[in-house]
Scaffold this active site. Structure first.
Site, PDB file in Angstrom:
ATOM      1  N   CYS A 126       0.827  -1.199   0.000  1.00 25.20           N
ATOM      2  CA  CYS A 126       0.000   0.000   0.000  1.00 25.20           C
ATOM      3  C   CYS A 126       0.860   1.247   0.000  1.00 25.20           C
ATOM      4  CB  CYS A 126      -0.908   0.027   1.235  1.00 25.20           C
ATOM      5  SG  CYS A 126      -1.979  -1.405   1.408  1.00 25.20           S
ATOM      6  N   GLY A 127       0.205   2.359  -0.262  1.00 28.75           N
ATOM      7  CA  GLY A 127       0.792   3.665  -0.021  1.00 28.75           C
ATOM      8  C   GLY A 127       0.094   4.246   1.187  1.00 28.75           C
TER       9      GLY A 127
END
Length: 782
Positions: free
Chosen positions: A2-3
């Site tokens: 994820c970011g």
């Protein structure tokens, strides 16, 4: 993958729309194309906390982030749980981790829970009951997390996977975990160091040092208080490096002459022995003035060791006389030497089996933990075989905690440890007892049982089939010249696994192990990058008329040649998609300036630029198919999981600096260098590589930095992992080379180390006078 990002601001008249906009729509969104969400928490009348998550869906049900618990806790999770915590196949690791974190609000519980996780991660966790924010990275720094700490009263506090807006960031140190608490107008940040951790590049213990000096090189805002908690530490799960020096005398080889065997089995070589051999071999007279001298073993070594033969070229200067590497090359044929070790050294044979099986489990976990990739009986069998070989301190527990295997043995103890108290240590048992029964017989000499390399789906270009690896970095002919970028009518691949594939030993061993755990009908993308090389037409001879100078583009870089050589040694019954990623200088300069340099930040050296750009283009997976029936057509890889060979050189003495340390300070110097390499790996390149690869909406996975692999290698004495008295292509990563031989990678097993920046030819392309440690003038980080 994820970011994740988090922003703490004060309620005032200052405009914070830019960082908030970048958190939602900026470069960080590339990291999580499947889901995006933002939540705000009002901490006080003055402070607001904003958390944003962008999700790349790989496991279980798609779960939006930040994930909120019913008690108000929030979790941003950028990682994979490969062990330590039980995750069923249908479950999402973000949900399970949040449930565990909410069981107890004490810092001790948070630290212990995160220390249990095996796998790459960075996280941001808001604990609502205590109004405390926890954050940090795994001990190896395999997932990026940057921070911007406030330097003025009205400055912001920011955490992010990549740079947000134009704020200045540093990488969050992986030597501990952190918490932040806001009380009235004061923001208090606390560091909880990892037990026995040292600051990267030093021998200074984190617990007994002043952290400001190492991780905060600037003055903080007057209302921002940084504290250091020595009483509570994060438990370390990786043992210290084994610095024991074993007594190893090399056995004579049936492949060497009598004189060579007599020389190579000496515990310490003298000038007379070497000169005698050279005279017999080359009929060199004493009048030549060439005097050779062996470098003796360090005085501190109390046991006889392998022959102390230097392995790099030296020229005599002044009164210093050193051995010429040519002597060693005359004595040892790399392939014959490795074959001889497998035939005559029972302990090295068994240790290579064990390393191969521990690696196989690490690869299997990283191949199968993704959506819609079915587990098969074939993969379960391989994983089951690996379980029986792991030392038992945690192996049976890992069996129950991972869902890769179909079944497992109920008894992992070796014969000599049955009935003893405590855990069995498979490594120690093998060293102490060479005749220990090995539960898993490796498939050595695999090529003998495979059909001829004529499978139609694995055809190579005609002029590449018999191409020998160019280990001297020559870039002569003659692989096919292809276009440098994909066309609109590209083939969209359906492989779910890809490899950054240079044809070197690290990436090729990983690829061969993927072949063992994947069903045979699953294709695999092999991404091989090359940068544009301009070849000028030859100069005219004297008396000829002047000709118009022509410049042709050549993509035949060293990694392309070794890549095709390694491809020929892989299973011909699987569909390997060899992707020629060809990058022009123009494309490199444009994309670096507009995009890649922001992912490299805050790193800014020439080395970071070269490696980062090479990895970014390779992991994009857009190029030309170099094999199969559709060779020459544009191709784009859609694999979300990319396996990388990073981490092998640091643990197995693969770098040239290791050889330099060995030549200067012997085994003790080499041990110190390896210990420092492992300790600083979190601060060197893994965060950078994560930012680079995940920018494509793909996840990087590193089997060589699996906790069980590192645990295994840390316990092995150095002489079983490498022997730098042997020449390049043999001595460095010796144990891994034996694994490669058993996997049928006979040519690949003897390739010397070549870094990606040199193998792809990006290094020196634009400036041949700069050094890797120089600040890169091409990067505009403002």
């Amino acid at each position: 993958m994820c970011g994740i990002c988090c922003l703490l601001i004060e309620r005032n008249e200052k405009d914070y729309s830019d960082p908030k906009h970048c958190m939602k729509y900026g470069q960080i969104r590339h990291r999580g194309p499947d889901s995006s969400n933002t939540k705000e928490v009002t901490i006080s009348d003055k402070h607001v906390l904003t958390l944003t998550g962008h999700v790349l869906h790989l496991r279980g049900q798609l779960t939006s982030q930040p994930l909120q618990h019913q008690n108000g806790d929030l979790l941003l999770w950028n990682g994979e749980i490969f062990g330590g915590i039980q995750i069923r196949e249908e479950e999402n690791d973000t949900e399970i981790l949040l449930q565990l974190l909410t069981k107890d609000a004490s810092p001790k519980h948070i630290l212990k829970t995160m220390a249990t996780v095996e796998g790459p991660w960075s996280f941001i966790y808001w604990q609502n009951a205590t109004q405390t924010l926890y954050f940090g990275r795994d001990m190896f720094g395999r997932r990026s997390l940057l921070w911007h700490l406030p330097q003025t009263v009205d400055d912001v506090f920011l955490l992010s996977s990549v740079r947000i807006s134009d704020y200045e960031f540093q990488e969050v140190p992986s030597v501990g975990l952190f918490s932040m608490h806001v009380c009235s107008d004061v923001i208090t940040m606390t560091m909880y160091p990892r037990d026995e951790a040292v600051w990267p590049g030093t021998t200074v213990l984190v617990r007994s040092s002043e952290p400001h000096h190492f991780c905060i090189p600037f003055t903080l805002a007057p209302n921002f208080d940084f504290q250091f908690e020595e009483a509570q530490v994060v438990p370390m799960s990786i043992p210290k490096l084994n610095k024991q020096l074993q007594c190893i005398i090399r056995s004579p080889s049936k492949n060497l002459s009598t004189d060579a065997n007599e020389l190579i089995t000496k515990s310490v070589l003298d000038e007379e022995s070497i000169s005698s051999f050279v005279s017999k071999k080359h009929n060199i007279s004493e009048s030549s003035g060439c005097v050779h001298e062996a470098i003796a073993m360090p005085e501190s070594s109390s046991v006889p060791e392998r022959a102390a033969i230097p392995s790099s070229s030296h020229v005599s200067t002044g009164n210093k006389k050193k051995v010429n590497v040519q002597i060693l090359e005359d004595i040892i044929d790399p392939k014959s030497y490795l074959e001889n070790v497998l035939q005559t050294d029972a302990l090295m044979n068994k240790l290579s089996d064990q390393l191969m099986d521990v690696l196989l489990k690490a690869v299997t976990l990283r191949v199968y933990n993704q959506v819609d990739l079915p587990r098969t009986r074939n993969s379960g069998v391989h994983c089951q075989r690996m379980e029986t070989l792991q030392y038992a301190d945690g192996s049976s527990e890992m069996c129950q905690k991972t869902s890769v295997t179909q079944s497992h043995s109920s008894n992992n103890e070796c014969e000599c440890c049955l009935g003893k108290e405590g855990n069995c240590d498979r490594v120690t048992c093998l060293i102490d007892n060479v005749h220990l029964e090995n539960p898993c017989k490796s498939e050595s000499n695999r090529n003998e049982t495979l059909p001829c390399k004529t499978a139609e789906d694995n055809l190579l270009p005609v002029n590449a089939k018999d191409k020998k690896p160019d280990i001297k970095d020559s870039t002569k002919d003659s692989l096919p010249h292809v276009a440098s970028s994909c066309s609109i009518s590209e083939i969209v691949g359906n492989a779910r696994v890809a490899v950054l594939f240079s044809g070197g030993i690290d990436s090729t061993v990983i690829t061969a192990l993927i072949d063992r755990c994947l069903p045979e009908d699953e294709p695999v993308d092999l991404m091989n990058v090359a940068f544009e090389q301009k070849a000028k037409s030859p100069q005219k001879k004297k008396g000829e008329r002047p000709k118009t100078e022509t410049i042709t583009t050549n993509w035949n870089v060293p990694d392309r040649v070794t890549g095709y050589t390694a491809l020929q040694e892989l299973n011909p019954n699987r569909k390997w998609n060899f992707i020629e990623v060809n990058v022009s200088i123009k494309e490199l300069q444009e994309l670096r300036s507009n995009h890649i340099q922001h992912l490299l930040y805050p790193l800014e050296t020439v080395l970071d630029d070269s490696i980062g750009c090479a990895v970014w283009f390779a992991s994009r997976g857009c190029g030309i198919l170099g094999n199969t029936k559709q060779a020459g057509k544009a191709y784009r890889s859609t694999a979300k999981v990319i396996l990388c060979g990073m981490g092998a050189d640091e643990q197995l003495a693969g770098y040239s600096r290791h050889r330099g340390k060995f030549m200067e300070h012997g085994w003790e110097g080499l041990l110190e260098e390896i210990e420092m390499e492992v300790n600083r790996i979190s601060a060197r390149n893994l965060g950078r590589d994560d930012r680079i690869i995940t920018d494509h909406g793909k996840e990087s996975r590193f089997p060589f930095i699996d906790e069980n692999v590192v645990n295994y290698l840390q316990k092995l004495p150095i002489q079983y992992k490498a022997d730098l008295s042997l020449p390049r292509g043999v001595g460095e990563k010796l144990l891994l080379r034996l694994c490669a031989m058993k996997l049928g990678l006979v040519k690949t097993a003897t390739f010397p180390k070549r870094a990606i920046q040199f193998g792809s030819r990006i290094a020196k392309t634009e400036n041949n006078k700069e050094k890797g440690s120089d600040k890169c003038q091409r990067l505009n980080m403002k």
